[in-house]
Every structure is written in structure tokens, then in C-alpha cells.
Design a protein around this motif. Structure first.
Motif, PDB file in Angstrom:
ATOM      1  N   TRP A   1       0.827  -1.202   0.000  1.00  0.00           N
ATOM      2  CA  TRP A   1       0.000   0.000   0.000  1.00  0.00           C
ATOM      3  C   TRP A   1       0.865   1.259   0.000  1.00  0.00           C
ATOM      4  O   TRP A   1       0.571   2.229  -0.697  1.00  0.00           O
ATOM      5  N   LEU A   2       1.933   1.230   0.786  1.00  0.00           N
ATOM      6  CA  LEU A   2       2.844   2.375   0.847  1.00  0.00           C
ATOM      7  C   LEU A   2       3.506   2.631  -0.506  1.00  0.00           C
ATOM      8  O   LEU A   2       3.619   3.784  -0.949  1.00  0.00           O
TER       9      LEU A   2
ATOM     10  N   SER B   1       0.790   4.139  -2.886  1.00  0.00           N
ATOM     11  CA  SER B   1       0.463   5.538  -2.594  1.00  0.00           C
ATOM     12  C   SER B   1       1.634   6.465  -2.905  1.00  0.00           C
ATOM     13  O   SER B   1       1.431   7.601  -3.354  1.00  0.00           O
ATOM     14  N   THR B   2       2.857   5.999  -2.704  1.00  0.00           N
ATOM     15  CA  THR B   2       4.026   6.828  -3.013  1.00  0.00           C
ATOM     16  C   THR B   2       4.153   7.066  -4.509  1.00  0.00           C
ATOM     17  O   THR B   2       4.402   8.187  -4.954  1.00  0.00           O
TER      18      THR B   2
END
Length: 141
Positions: free
Chosen positions: A72-73, A76-77
Motif C-alpha cells: 500500500w505504501l 500511494s508513493t
């Protein structure tokens, strides 16, 4: 057992595709593909089949949640980087697009002053026709 094997194979295939994409110098796309390919592996590691019994005390399940969080990180990044690049007008190829009408969105000067200005007095009918006659003479009619 079969579902875990299939999910693991899908993850390995996705990571292979991400490696090939990174080799082609498309790092944002490679990171996104890697993030998507880690999702099935994270689901296998969380033990989605035995969700209620094993999740709370299983270190493997918590590691799976960590993998899902990392995926997820990464997603989103990469999205944030793309939005930031799009805001600056920078594309992946290095060419900068120029605005079609750069002054189209600029506010007009004196727009508020025109509304406050007094209305001009009505001209007599002869003056209106004299303007038209001048235009016609200018065009040779």
C-alpha cells in the motif's frame, strides 16, 4: 494448499515482470507492478482461509500484514509522485508540454471597474449612422 501455491506463483511472476520493467528504466511502473504482485503473497501470509483462528497470534500473519502495508505504501508513493510530476508539467519522456493559451486563465484587468463605471449617455441617431457610414467608406462601399 493449492490456493497458496497459485497465489505464490502469481506473486513471483509479478515480481519478475516488475524486474523486467525496472530494467527498462520505468521505475514508477515497476514499483506499482511489484506492489500489486505482493498483494497475493500478503494474503497467503495472512492465512485468509483461517482468518479468525490464526490471525491474532500468528507471526506469519502479522508479517503478511506488514507486506500488505508495504504494498500500500509503494502504491500511494508512486501515485503521489505521478501527481506531483503532472502538476509541474513534467512527463516521463523529459519533454515539457506548453500551454495552449497561457493567458486564458488570467483574470482580466479592470473587470470590477467596468461594473462600477457610469453608463455612457445615449447618442443621437445621426452619430450612430455616422459610425456605420465611416466603416462603409473605409471598405469602399
Amino acid at each position: 494448499m493449492l490456493a497458496e501455491t497459485i497465489c505464490s506463483a502469481v506473486s513471483v511472476a509479478g515480481l519478475g515482470i516488475a524486474a523486467v520493467t525496472a530494467y527498462r528504466k520505468r521505475f514508477l511502473s515497476a514499483a506499482r507492478v511489484a506492489a500489486y504482485s505482493l498483494v497475493p503473497l500478503g494474503l497467503v501470509m495472512t492465512g485468509a482461509v483461517a482468518w479468525l483462528a490464526d490471525t491474532a497470534f500468528s507471526p506469519t500473519a502479522w508479517a503478511g500484514f506488514g507486506v500488505l502495508g508495504a504494498a500500500w505504501l509503494m502504491l500511494s508513493t508512486t501515485r503521489a509522485v505521478e501527481r506531483r510530476r503532472a502538476g509541474r508539467g513534467v512527463t516521463g519522456r523529459g519533454d515539457t508540454p506548453e500551454a495552449v493559451a497561457p493567458r486564458a486563465s488570467a483574470p482580466s484587468i479592470g473587470a470590477g471597474q467596468r461594473a462600477a463605471a457610469p453608463k455612457p449617455q445615449a447618442k443621437p441617431a445621426d452619430e450612430d449612422f455616422s459610425d456605420i457610414e465611416a466603416i462603409l467608406k473605409k471598405h469602399g462601399i
